[in-house]
Write a protein that holds these residues in place. Structure first.
Motif, PDB file in Angstrom:
ATOM      1  N   GLU A 146     -10.900 -10.420 127.940  1.00 45.97           N
ATOM      2  CA  GLU A 146     -12.312 -10.194 128.191  1.00 45.97           C
ATOM      3  C   GLU A 146     -13.516 -10.834 127.540  1.00 45.97           C
ATOM      4  N   ALA A 147     -13.061 -11.118 126.270  1.00 48.26           N
ATOM      5  CA  ALA A 147     -13.939 -12.097 125.521  1.00 48.26           C
ATOM      6  C   ALA A 147     -14.184 -13.576 126.222  1.00 48.26           C
ATOM      7  N   PHE A 148     -12.889 -14.037 126.557  1.00 49.40           N
ATOM      8  CA  PHE A 148     -12.749 -15.256 127.130  1.00 49.40           C
ATOM      9  C   PHE A 148     -13.568 -15.275 128.552  1.00 49.40           C
ATOM     10  N   THR A 177     -15.610  -2.996 121.573  1.00 48.67           N
ATOM     11  CA  THR A 177     -14.493  -3.896 121.236  1.00 48.67           C
ATOM     12  C   THR A 177     -14.124  -4.581 122.713  1.00 48.67           C
ATOM     13  N   MET A 178     -13.546  -5.841 122.780  1.00 41.95           N
ATOM     14  CA  MET A 178     -13.407  -6.499 123.939  1.00 41.95           C
ATOM     15  C   MET A 178     -11.965  -7.023 123.540  1.00 41.95           C
ATOM     16  N   LEU A 186     -12.045 -14.071 117.501  1.00 40.26           N
ATOM     17  CA  LEU A 186     -12.844 -14.164 118.744  1.00 40.26           C
ATOM     18  C   LEU A 186     -12.780 -12.912 119.582  1.00 40.26           C
ATOM     19  N   SER A 187     -12.113 -12.200 119.477  1.00 36.87           N
ATOM     20  CA  SER A 187     -12.002 -10.726 120.214  1.00 36.87           C
ATOM     21  C   SER A 187     -13.067  -9.785 119.669  1.00 36.87           C
ATOM     22  N   ASN A 188     -13.568  -9.986 118.349  1.00 38.94           N
ATOM     23  CA  ASN A 188     -14.509  -8.906 117.650  1.00 38.94           C
ATOM     24  C   ASN A 188     -15.850  -9.585 117.340  1.00 38.94           C
ATOM     25  N   CYS A 189     -16.105 -10.739 117.803  1.00 40.50           N
ATOM     26  CA  CYS A 189     -17.485 -11.343 117.478  1.00 40.50           C
ATOM     27  C   CYS A 189     -18.565 -10.670 118.258  1.00 40.50           C
ATOM     28  N   GLY A 190     -18.231  -9.821 119.349  1.00 36.96           N
ATOM     29  CA  GLY A 190     -19.650  -9.336 120.237  1.00 36.96           C
ATOM     30  C   GLY A 190     -19.937 -10.081 121.348  1.00 36.96           C
ATOM     31  N   GLN A 191     -20.705  -9.772 121.846  1.00 37.32           N
ATOM     32  CA  GLN A 191     -21.159 -10.450 123.100  1.00 37.32           C
ATOM     33  C   GLN A 191     -21.633 -11.710 123.056  1.00 37.32           C
ATOM     34  N   ASN A 247     -27.669  -5.044 117.370  1.00 34.59           N
ATOM     35  CA  ASN A 247     -26.545  -5.973 116.924  1.00 34.59           C
ATOM     36  C   ASN A 247     -25.466  -4.798 116.274  1.00 34.59           C
ATOM     37  N   ASP A 248     -25.661  -3.542 115.803  1.00 37.31           N
ATOM     38  CA  ASP A 248     -24.668  -2.695 115.449  1.00 37.31           C
ATOM     39  C   ASP A 248     -23.740  -2.324 116.805  1.00 37.31           C
ATOM     40  N   ALA A 249     -24.568  -2.175 117.836  1.00 35.66           N
ATOM     41  CA  ALA A 249     -24.077  -1.529 119.025  1.00 35.66           C
ATOM     42  C   ALA A 249     -23.071  -2.599 119.484  1.00 35.66           C
ATOM     43  N   ALA A 250     -23.698  -3.998 119.581  1.00 36.47           N
ATOM     44  CA  ALA A 250     -22.783  -4.959 120.041  1.00 36.47           C
ATOM     45  C   ALA A 250     -21.756  -5.239 119.019  1.00 36.47           C
ATOM     46  N   LYS A 251     -21.779  -5.209 117.742  1.00 33.39           N
ATOM     47  CA  LYS A 251     -20.605  -5.196 116.985  1.00 33.39           C
ATOM     48  C   LYS A 251     -19.685  -4.111 117.106  1.00 33.39           C
ATOM     49  N   GLY A 252     -19.942  -2.772 117.355  1.00 31.81           N
ATOM     50  CA  GLY A 252     -19.005  -1.971 117.755  1.00 31.81           C
ATOM     51  C   GLY A 252     -18.182  -2.032 119.131  1.00 31.81           C
TER      52      GLY A 252
END
Length: 207
Positions: free
Chosen positions: A54-56, A49-50, A135-140, A42-47
Motif C-alpha cells: 500500500e505504501a508502494f 498503518t499501511m 518504508l511501511s511506517n513512515c506515513g503518507q 502529523n500524529d494521525a498520519a503517524k498512527g
C-alpha cells in the motif's frame, strides 16, 4: 429623544470596541492553535498503518497525477526512503541510483522493486525486512512527522511574549501579563503630567 440617541451611540460603540478587541486578540493563541492542529495531523498520519504494498502504491503516485500506482521511479523511491529515514549515512542516493539502474527501467513494478531492495540491502549489509518496515511506517507521502517534544517547543516559541515586536509587544507588561484594553488603545492620561514624564508621584507633598 437625546437620551435615546446617547444610549444608542453607547451601545454601538460598545459593540464596535468588543469586535475590535476580538479581532486584536493576542496572536499567540492563534499560532499555538495552529501548531497543535498541525501536530495532530502529523500524529494521525503517524498512527496510520499501511502494508508495504500500500505504501508502494501511495508513493508511486506521489507527484504524478497520471500514475496508476503500479510502477515507481527512482525519484519517488528516494523521496520515500528519505521520509522513512532509510537513506542515511550508510545508504545514500548514490547507492540507490546504482542499484535502481541495474533494473534497466525508469519505472519498476512492485515485484522488481522488491528485487531492488534485496540487492541494495545485501550490498550494504542491512536487513531488508527492517528497510521494508521503515518504508511501511513512515506515513503518507509528504507528511513531516513531529514529535511531541518538537511540537511543545514550537508552541513555547510562539507563545513567548518577550519575542513579540511592534504593536503586539505593547499589549503585555514586563512579566508577560496582558494589559487588556490598555494594551490595545492609547489611553488618555488624566493625571496632569505631560506624556513621557518619568518622575510621576515622586514629588514630596511637604513642599
Amino acid at each position: 429623544m437625546y437620551t435615546h440617541v446617547a444610549t444608542y451611540r453607547a451601545v454601538t460603540m460598545s459593540k464596535e470596541e468588543s469586535a475590535k478587541a476580538s479581532s486584536d486578540a493576542a496572536p499567540s493563541v492563534e499560532m499555538a492553535a495552529m501548531a497543535l492542529e498541525e501536530n495532530g495531523k502529523n500524529d494521525a498520519a503517524k498512527g496510520e498503518t499501511m502494508t508495504f504494498k500500500e505504501a508502494f502504491k501511495a508513493f508511486s503516485k506521489f507527484g504524478d497525477t497520471k500514475s496508476d500506482g503500479k510502477h515507481i521511479t527512482l525519484s519517488q523511491s528516494d523521496k520515500w526512503m528519505k521520509q522513512a529515514k532509510v537513506i542515511d549515512k550508510k545508504i545514500t542516493t548514490t547507492d540507490t541510483a546504482i542499484h535502481f539502474k541495474k533494473l534497466k527501467s525508469l519505472k519498476v513494478s512492485f515485484e522488481d522493486y522488491n528485487k531492488f531492495l534485496d540487492d541494495l540491502a545485501k550490498t550494504k549489509g542491512v536487513n531488508v525486512e527492517e528497510i521494508k518496515e521503515k518504508l511501511s511506517n513512515c506515513g503518507q507521502p509528504g507528511v513531516s512527522q513531529l514529535t511531541a517534544g518538537k511540537a511543545a517547543a514550537t508552541v513555547n516559541r510562539l507563545t513567548d511574549v518577550s519575542k513579540y515586536t511592534g504593536s503586539h509587544r505593547e499589549r503585555f507588561d514586563e512579566a508577560g501579563k496582558g494589559k487588556g484594553i490598555a494594551g490595545r488603545k492609547d489611553m488618555v492620561d488624566k493625571s496632569g503630567y505631560v506624556s513621557g514624564y518619568q518622575h510621576k508621584d515622586t514629588y514630596s507633598k511637604n513642599h
